[in-house]
Design an enzyme around this catalytic site. Structure first.
Site, PDB file in Angstrom:
ATOM      1  N   HIS A 241      33.469  41.641  36.787  1.00 44.97           N
ATOM      2  CA  HIS A 241      34.649  41.567  37.539  1.00 44.97           C
ATOM      3  C   HIS A 241      34.180  41.223  39.163  1.00 44.97           C
ATOM      4  O   HIS A 241      34.744  40.156  39.667  1.00 44.97           O
ATOM      5  CB  HIS A 241      35.371  43.015  37.698  1.00 44.97           C
ATOM      6  CG  HIS A 241      35.807  43.056  36.126  1.00 44.97           C
ATOM      7  ND1 HIS A 241      36.657  42.734  35.444  1.00 44.97           N
ATOM      8  CD2 HIS A 241      35.049  44.048  35.293  1.00 44.97           C
ATOM      9  CE1 HIS A 241      36.997  43.432  34.171  1.00 44.97           C
ATOM     10  NE2 HIS A 241      35.860  44.174  34.050  1.00 44.97           N
ATOM     11  N   ASP A 242      33.570  42.072  39.828  1.00 43.03           N
ATOM     12  CA  ASP A 242      33.291  42.346  41.065  1.00 43.03           C
ATOM     13  C   ASP A 242      32.881  41.267  41.798  1.00 43.03           C
ATOM     14  O   ASP A 242      33.193  40.713  42.871  1.00 43.03           O
ATOM     15  CB  ASP A 242      32.955  43.403  41.704  1.00 43.03           C
ATOM     16  CG  ASP A 242      33.874  44.678  41.595  1.00 43.03           C
ATOM     17  OD1 ASP A 242      33.235  45.813  41.209  1.00 43.03           O
ATOM     18  OD2 ASP A 242      35.188  44.335  41.221  1.00 43.03           O
TER      19      ASP A 242
END
Ligand code: RIB
Ligand code: CA
Length: 310
Positions: free
Chosen positions: A240-241
């Site tokens: 994700h990040d």
């Protein structure tokens, strides 16, 4: 001239990869990491942030921020990230110090001290620190160049409830403040991150780097993959990040639409939902560049090349 950024983070193995990507990239000047409670409680997210900076061999200052959402009880995600939040590889306790100043005060002072429009905020966790700074010092809001955050979902739904993604769900009131702030917003939702899946080949590429960073990234991925592959039945897990940092480095890797996005803060059933008006049917003003697609292979090529520099 490198782009000045502040990464607000709740490490979290995927936060860790995002932070390493940023520290490896000369196009970015990471002014500081501000830790927030999220994946694990604040004492662990601030410690993990210091561990990651030390692993990269950098001196980036780390500040501890809010230990609970604005109005709600903290919800954490040890079931995904493990008890420490960085499970997967044992790392020594960091000697890299924690700054004394509260992260919210640091955000306010730094945005006031730098010329307006020169700092980009990169939130990778719940938005409590950012929202608190905006509430306490509204004068800093127009000084923020852009906010590029990981959070939310549209066609992908949610990952902690059917309707909500974790970062938004943990502090929906904070997200509401940020999404209504008027600051130019780029959102990396699950619609993008669920297309940025790791693969066995990439994890082995990381291990083959033969560096402490490569070993850590491979081990962290092995650990947090177990939850997502079981849940989604996919080979890899969503990273994700790092999508936030990859966007700063190569925006063309991503596609999206400038649309209206509002946050559900009332209904218990859909609390924390990013109500993304992808088809522009609401007539509400667009307030976010909401991403929907990513060039997955280009993303992992960038990750491998940059992480190989540490
Ligand atoms: O829903 C995914 C997000 O929640 C990621 O930022 C992960 O680190 C957790 O904070
Ligand atoms: Ca995170």
């Amino acid at each position: 001239m490198p782009r000045k950024i502040i990464i607000d983070t709740d490490p979290g193995q995927d936060d860790a990869v995002a932070i390493l990507l940023a520290l490896a990239s000369p196009e970015l000047e990471v002014l500081a990491l501000t830790a927030v409670a999220g994946n694990v409680p604040l004492p662990l997210t601030q410690k993990n942030a210091r561990t990651i900076v030390q692993l990269a061999g950098h001196q980036t200052p780390v500040y501890a921020g809010c230990d609970a959402p604005l109005k709600r009880t903290l919800v954490t995600a040890e079931y995904v990230h493990g008890k420490t939040g960085l499970d997967g590889i044992p790392l020594p306790d960091p000697t890299h110090p924690l700054q004394d100043q509260h992260a919210v005060d640091y955000l306010i002072d730094t945005l006031r001290a730098h010329p307006a429009g020169t700092i980009t905020l990169c939130p990778l966790g719940p938005l409590t620190n950012i929202a608190t700074a905006f509430q306490r010092a509204p004068d800093i809001i127009p000084r923020v160049a852009e906010i590029v955050l990981m959070g939310g979902g549209c066609f992908e739904g949610g990952n902690i409830t059917p309707a909500a993604e974790f970062n938004i769900y943990v502090d929906p009131e904070a997200a509401d403040i940020v999404f209504k702030s008027g600051v130019p917003l780029v959102v990396m939702p699950l619609d993008v991150t669920h297309k940025a899946l790791t693969s066995r080949a990439w994890v082995e590429e990381m291990r083959a780097l033969g560096t402490p960073v490569g070993q850590a990234v491979a081990s962290w991925t092995d650990f947090f993959e177990r939850f997502d592959t079981a849940k989604y039945g996919s080979e890899g897990a969503p990273l994700h990040d790092p999508c936030v940092i990859a966007y700063l480095l190569e925006p063309a890797l991503f596609t999206g639409r400038h649309i209206n996005v509002e946050i559900e803060t009332g209904s218990e059933l859909t609390l924390g939902m990013t109500v993304a008006d992808w088809w522009r049917v609401s007539g509400r003003e667009p307030n976010a560049m909401f991403m929907g697609g990513v060039d997955r292979d280009g993303f992992y090529r960038l990750l491998t090349e940059r992480l190989g520099r540490l």
